[in-house]
Design a protein around this motif. Structure first.
Motif, PDB file in Angstrom:
ATOM      1  N   HIS A 263      -2.171  -2.345   0.698  1.00 37.41           N
ATOM      2  CA  HIS A 263      -0.808  -2.035   0.278  1.00 37.41           C
ATOM      3  C   HIS A 263       0.023  -3.319   0.184  1.00 37.41           C
ATOM      4  O   HIS A 263      -0.028  -4.168   1.079  1.00 37.41           O
ATOM      5  N   ILE A 264       0.773  -3.467  -0.897  1.00 36.96           N
ATOM      6  CA  ILE A 264       1.673  -4.599  -1.097  1.00 36.96           C
ATOM      7  C   ILE A 264       3.063  -4.058  -1.361  1.00 36.96           C
ATOM      8  O   ILE A 264       3.286  -3.366  -2.356  1.00 36.96           O
ATOM      9  N   ASP A 265       3.990  -4.338  -0.462  1.00 36.03           N
ATOM     10  CA  ASP A 265       5.359  -3.861  -0.634  1.00 36.03           C
ATOM     11  C   ASP A 265       6.021  -4.528  -1.838  1.00 36.03           C
ATOM     12  O   ASP A 265       5.644  -5.631  -2.245  1.00 36.03           O
ATOM     13  N   THR A 266       7.044  -3.883  -2.362  1.00 36.64           N
ATOM     14  CA  THR A 266       7.676  -4.336  -3.599  1.00 36.64           C
ATOM     15  C   THR A 266       8.175  -5.776  -3.506  1.00 36.64           C
ATOM     16  O   THR A 266       8.013  -6.562  -4.442  1.00 36.64           O
ATOM     17  N   ALA A 267       8.761  -6.170  -2.386  1.00 26.70           N
ATOM     18  CA  ALA A 267       9.330  -7.520  -2.257  1.00 26.70           C
ATOM     19  C   ALA A 267       8.406  -8.484  -1.520  1.00 26.70           C
ATOM     20  O   ALA A 267       8.856  -9.500  -0.997  1.00 26.70           O
ATOM     21  N   ALA A 268       7.111  -8.202  -1.499  1.00 28.56           N
ATOM     22  CA  ALA A 268       6.186  -9.045  -0.739  1.00 28.56           C
ATOM     23  C   ALA A 268       6.154 -10.481  -1.253  1.00 28.56           C
ATOM     24  O   ALA A 268       5.986 -11.420  -0.475  1.00 28.56           O
ATOM     25  N   SER A 284      -8.886  -4.247  -1.110  1.00 27.91           N
ATOM     26  CA  SER A 284      -9.011  -2.788  -1.218  1.00 27.91           C
ATOM     27  C   SER A 284      -7.828  -2.193  -1.955  1.00 27.91           C
ATOM     28  O   SER A 284      -7.326  -1.111  -1.618  1.00 27.91           O
ATOM     29  N   LEU A 285      -7.348  -2.902  -2.986  1.00 23.23           N
ATOM     30  CA  LEU A 285      -6.162  -2.472  -3.727  1.00 23.23           C
ATOM     31  C   LEU A 285      -6.503  -1.384  -4.742  1.00 23.23           C
ATOM     32  O   LEU A 285      -7.505  -1.481  -5.457  1.00 23.23           O
ATOM     33  N   HIS A 286      -5.655  -0.358  -4.819  1.00 29.19           N
ATOM     34  CA  HIS A 286      -5.806   0.719  -5.799  1.00 29.19           C
ATOM     35  C   HIS A 286      -4.858   0.538  -6.987  1.00 29.19           C
ATOM     36  O   HIS A 286      -5.192   0.890  -8.110  1.00 29.19           O
ATOM     37  N   TYR A 287      -3.671   0.016  -6.724  1.00 28.58           N
ATOM     38  CA  TYR A 287      -2.660  -0.198  -7.766  1.00 28.58           C
ATOM     39  C   TYR A 287      -1.549  -1.050  -7.175  1.00 28.58           C
ATOM     40  O   TYR A 287      -1.548  -1.353  -5.981  1.00 28.58           O
ATOM     41  N   PHE A 288      -0.585  -1.462  -8.016  1.00 28.12           N
ATOM     42  CA  PHE A 288       0.597  -2.180  -7.562  1.00 28.12           C
ATOM     43  C   PHE A 288       1.804  -1.256  -7.655  1.00 28.12           C
ATOM     44  O   PHE A 288       1.975  -0.559  -8.659  1.00 28.12           O
ATOM     45  N   GLN A 289       2.643  -1.299  -6.633  1.00 27.94           N
ATOM     46  CA  GLN A 289       3.910  -0.572  -6.735  1.00 27.94           C
ATOM     47  C   GLN A 289       4.776  -1.210  -7.818  1.00 27.94           C
ATOM     48  O   GLN A 289       4.685  -2.414  -8.083  1.00 27.94           O
ATOM     49  N   TYR A 290       5.655  -0.424  -8.393  1.00 33.30           N
ATOM     50  CA  TYR A 290       6.558  -0.942  -9.427  1.00 33.30           C
ATOM     51  C   TYR A 290       7.426  -2.058  -8.832  1.00 33.30           C
ATOM     52  O   TYR A 290       8.047  -1.888  -7.787  1.00 33.30           O
ATOM     53  N   ASN A 306     -13.110  -7.181  -7.940  1.00 32.68           N
ATOM     54  CA  ASN A 306     -13.663  -6.531  -6.748  1.00 32.68           C
ATOM     55  C   ASN A 306     -12.598  -5.828  -5.908  1.00 32.68           C
ATOM     56  O   ASN A 306     -12.553  -5.955  -4.690  1.00 32.68           O
ATOM     57  N   ASN A 307     -11.736  -5.079  -6.608  1.00 36.59           N
ATOM     58  CA  ASN A 307     -10.808  -4.154  -5.966  1.00 36.59           C
ATOM     59  C   ASN A 307     -11.082  -2.759  -6.536  1.00 36.59           C
ATOM     60  O   ASN A 307     -11.409  -2.631  -7.717  1.00 36.59           O
ATOM     61  N   PRO A 308     -10.957  -1.711  -5.750  1.00 34.03           N
ATOM     62  CA  PRO A 308     -11.227  -0.349  -6.243  1.00 34.03           C
ATOM     63  C   PRO A 308     -10.033   0.221  -7.013  1.00 34.03           C
ATOM     64  O   PRO A 308      -9.369   1.156  -6.566  1.00 34.03           O
ATOM     65  N   TRP A 309      -9.746  -0.350  -8.195  1.00 38.16           N
ATOM     66  CA  TRP A 309      -8.590   0.091  -8.981  1.00 38.16           C
ATOM     67  C   TRP A 309      -8.754   1.548  -9.407  1.00 38.16           C
ATOM     68  O   TRP A 309      -9.793   1.941  -9.932  1.00 38.16           O
ATOM     69  N   VAL A 310      -7.703   2.325  -9.179  1.00 37.20           N
ATOM     70  CA  VAL A 310      -7.709   3.744  -9.538  1.00 37.20           C
ATOM     71  C   VAL A 310      -6.968   3.912 -10.863  1.00 37.20           C
ATOM     72  O   VAL A 310      -5.786   3.569 -10.971  1.00 37.20           O
TER      73      VAL A 310
END
Length: 409
Positions: A263-268, A284-290, A306-310
């Protein structure tokens, strides 16, 4: 141009002469080293004491790297003659005390690293601490901390109350000799070591903070502000929280590969206005938050492999951002889920999702939410005639087809 000098490497870069004597098991400097060098690299040797006039022959020296030795003492005249020195690295040694006299021969010193030394914050350190806390010395001694006495363990030398250094030096140790009777002892404070004390800082050719393979489960809170490259790869960080890199405004390369990021927060990545390379591969990233990438105005390279993009609607923001930043080169954006899109390029998935509605199926301005009211009835009948099927009406009970596809215009 390169040649060997006492097993050291001498070379020129950007018009300045370097002597690289790192990892040589040295205990002192050699008298036959060239005197006209500008940068002397002595990291990871066995030097224990810096004697008076030890470097005085190197009058043109601009930087001196002594990190990761066994230095426990610096004599007051150790740096005599180094009037051109701007950078001095003494981190990762065994220094407990030093005086302001050490810095007096260095009028041009602008960058000093002292952290990860067991500083004894007592009266003998008073003059050095006062010197470090001068406003004009803002980049001298950052992140250095007290290792003793217990009352100030973990406090930064830059923030230490200097008036208390020489006041009852031994009061912290009272009660250990039995002379104070029932006077309560100070509680034992367990201090968690700062992550940067576990990392290595390299100055040449660019400022690099190497925190790879340190079993870190979080981003260090005391990141240096002047670092250009930061390697946090092969750790166990799972979550990037807001503004964790805010102070590292000069950062141009950030490597976060091989972690467990989910998980990556919006303001990371807030504040990283000059970041050019970002490596998020092998996580292990699935997507990026807006909004996650909005501060990365000058990004040029993005590694995502090599990330499990959904491949569902959540992935659209990433493709949208990349589409509007054509100067960014990216790799590794492949669907892992769901099964029907596995192995697809994410861009191809998004194209099929956003495919245009065939003209013979478009309903113009039909209000599908109010299909049984007003003027939309005629439009619904027209579409029904074209398709040969009856459109669903929300208030009428009827037997429905197994699948009903409604295109909302």
């Amino acid at each position: 141009m390169r040649r060997q000098t006492q097993e050291c490497k001498e070379y020129m870069e950007a018009g300045e002469k370097y002597l690289d004597c790192q990892d040589r098991q040295l205990t002192s400097v050699m008298q036959d080293w060239p005197k006209d060098i500008n940068h002397l690299l002595l990291a990871r040797n066995k030097i224990q004491v810096l004697r008076d006039n030890m470097f005085s022959q190197f009058t043109q020296l601009k930087s001196l790297d002594l990190q990761q030795n066994d230095i426990s003492m610096v004599e007051d005249g150790a740096f005599s003659g180094l009037s051109q020195l701007t950078t001095l690295l003494l981190q990762h040694n065994r220094l407990k005390t030093a005086s302001e006299e050490v810095l007096l021969p260095l009028p041009r010193l602008t960058y000093l690293r002292l952290y990860d030394n067991p500083w004894s914050c007592q009266c003998s350190l008073d003059s050095l601490v006062r010197s470090l806390q001068l406003p004009s010395n803002r980049n001298l001694g950052n992140y250095a901390k007290c290792a003793e006495p217990l009352l100030v363990v973990g406090q930064k030398l830059k923030k230490l109350s200097v008036d208390s250094l020489c006041r009852d030096d031994n009061q912290v140790d009272r009660g250990t000799g039995g002379g104070d009777g029932g006077r309560p002892r100070l509680p034992l404070i367990k201090v968690k070591p700062e992550a940067t004390s576990m990392c290595h800082t390299y100055v040449f050719p660019k400022l690099l903070l190497d925190c790879s393979n340190k079993d870190l489960d979080h981003i260090p809170s005391d990141l240096p502000s002047d670092i250009v490259k930061m390697d946090l790869s092969s750790n166990i960080v799972k979550h990037l929280r807001p503004k964790q890199f805010l102070l590292s405004k000069d950062l141009k390369l950030l490597n976060l590969s091989g972690n467990s990021l989910r998980h990556i927060d919006t303001a990371a990545f807030a504040g990283l206005l000059y970041l050019r390379e970002l490596d998020l591969s092998n996580n292990s990233l699935h997507y990026f938050q807006y909004g996650v990438l909005e501060d990365l105005y000058f990004l040029r390279k993005l590694s995502l492999g090599n990330n499990p993009w959904v491949c569902d609607y959540n992935i659209h923001y990433l493709i949208y951002w990349l589409k509007h930043h054509p100067g960014v080169s990216y790799t590794g954006l492949m669907c892992s889920e769901p099964q029907e899109f596995r192995g697809w390029r994410v861009e191809d998935y998004v194209k099929t999702y956003n495919g245009e509605c065939p003209k013979d199926r478009q309903t113009g301005g039909m209000d599908t939410g109010q299909g049984g009211q007003g003027g939309s009835d005629n439009e619904a009948q027209e579409v029904a005639g074209e398709t040969g099927e009856q459109l669903p009406r929300p208030l009428r009970e009827k037997k429905r087809n197994r699948f009903e596809i409604i295109r909302l215009s």
